[in-house]
Scaffold this motif. Structure first.
Motif, PDB file in Angstrom:
ATOM      1  N   GLU A   1      13.482  24.664  10.603  1.00  0.00           N
ATOM      2  CA  GLU A   1      12.964  25.002   9.392  1.00  0.00           C
ATOM      3  C   GLU A   1      13.176  25.902   8.632  1.00  0.00           C
TER       4      GLU A   1
ATOM      5  N   LYS B   1      16.074  24.276   6.845  1.00  0.00           N
ATOM      6  CA  LYS B   1      15.642  23.828   5.205  1.00  0.00           C
ATOM      7  C   LYS B   1      14.813  25.223   4.314  1.00  0.00           C
TER       8      LYS B   1
ATOM      9  N   LYS C   1      16.178  25.123   0.393  1.00  0.00           N
ATOM     10  CA  LYS C   1      15.379  23.659  -0.298  1.00  0.00           C
ATOM     11  C   LYS C   1      15.990  24.006  -2.011  1.00  0.00           C
TER      12      LYS C   1
ATOM     13  N   VAL D   1      18.177  18.022   4.388  1.00  0.00           N
ATOM     14  CA  VAL D   1      18.397  18.101   5.608  1.00  0.00           C
ATOM     15  C   VAL D   1      17.972  16.545   6.046  1.00  0.00           C
TER      16      VAL D   1
END
Length: 365
Positions: free
Chosen positions: A221, A224, A228, A234
């Motif tokens: 996370e 990511k 972004k 991803v």
């Protein structure tokens, strides 16, 4: 026209394990020590495409030939690689030759697998690789700019090129990659001979532990969130699980194994398809009794260019193309039925081939 995607990352993040999983023609040594991959391993990988199987069910050919990607496993880069640390210069040279980069990042904890950089830090790992590639590109840009500056005083073309190089230099000095600079097609053509590393498309693989293969974890996370704004993909996967699936010879064993782990298909299928589209590639098909085959082209190619991937003579002597949309072929069940129902089109040299077209070319020898 098997284009190349290169697997990169820090040592011991799971690069060679991933390579072993995706490659159907070569196996890399996956060992827990630095530089276990001295020469880049290269493997051809079939691009999964259910459309090919559906066509084969109707045509019943003697053989089925999928399109392929070439996957290059490049040994782990380390901090300072751009200055020759580790085996940096050699490996950066290997990366320069690929069309896209698959960046594997460690998103799992395992005290038995060595890690030079301390605690697990996916963003820090990403930045190390980014920095090394940016520094190498900066060196390439400065070298060419030095030569271009002298010629720019008398050559208008070189003046434009020098200005583009200066723009690239300023961007790299800010710690940014060339792919985020927004160069025009013409500007990219002017510096194409540099094969800049940071201008290549990137696909990030978050290599997670088994428990996180479906849901991801805090590390994936974080990754990511960090990328972004890069317009990058991803993919979360457990490389060890993928390698185990790839080692199973019997389809029944693979299916049972995947069902046990709640998988509809290997995650590497998604990885390969994503890498394929990352390179802005599309597929058209030829379908006959001898073979049903997938052919790779760049998005936006016209019919003669598409014909050239079968044989260059097809492009030189191109007359026209017989084209059936994939959905029509499946609906009517055969080329003959499509012809009878007016779904076979005759297209000329300006036809833009669409992904999934079933084609037959007419040409002069």
């Amino acid at each position: 026209m098997a284009l190349q995607a290169g697997i990169v990352g820090l040592p011991n993040v799971g690069k060679s394990t991933l390579f072993n999983a995706v490659s159907n023609s070569a196996k890399a040594q996956a060992s827990n020590y630095r530089f276990c991959t001295i020469e880049p391993n290269v493997g051809l990988v079939d691009v999964p495409d259910e459309r090919l199987n559906k066509l084969a069910e109707l045509v019943k050919p003697n053989r089925i030939v999928p399109t392929q990607l070439e996957i290059v496993d490049i040994a782990g880069l380390v901090r300072g690689a751009s200055k020759g640390e580790g085996l940096g210069n050699k490996f950066l040279g290997n990366i320069r030759e690929v069309d896209a980069i698959i960046h594997v990042i460690r998103c799992f904890e395992d005290e038995n697998i060595l890690r030079d950089e301390g605690a697990i830090n996916p963003v820090g790992d990403k930045e190390i690789i980014d920095t090394e590639l940016q520094l190498k590109d900066l060196d390439s840009v400065e070298r060419k700019a030095s030569k271009a500056e002298k010629l720019a005083k008398t050559d208008p073309k070189m003046k434009v090129e020098f200005e583009i190089l200066q723009k690239c230099k300023a961007h790299l000095e800010k710690g940014k990659s060339i792919r985020s600079l927004g160069l025009t097609k013409e500007e990219k053509t002017a510096i194409a001979d540099l094969f800049l590393l940071t201008d290549k498309s990137v696909l990030y693989v978050a290599n997670v532990d088994e428990a996180s293969m479906h849901t991801g974890n805090k590390y994936s996370e974080i990754l990511k969130e960090a990328v972004k704004d890069e317009n990058a993909e991803v993919i979360v996967m457990c490389n060890n699980i993928e390698a185990q699936i790839a080692e199973m010879e019997a389809a029944e064993d693979r299916q049972l194994f995947m069902e046990e782990y709640g998988m509809k298909e290997p995650a590497l299928n998604r990885l390969i398809r994503t890498a394929y589209h990352l390179l802005d590639l599309e597929t058209y098909f030829t379908a006959g009794v001898q073979e049903v085959r997938a052919w790779t082209i760049h998005r936006g190619w016209k019919a003669p260019q598409a014909a050239s991937v079968i044989h260059t003579d097809f492009e030189k002597g191109f007359i026209k193309a017989e084209v059936i949309a994939f959905d029509d072929f499946i609906k009517y069940g055969s080329e003959a039925a499509c012809r009878e129902n007016g779904r076979l089109r005759i297209e000329g040299k300006e036809y833009l081939v669409k992904d999934g077209d079933v084609m037959h070319f007419r040409f002069n020898v």
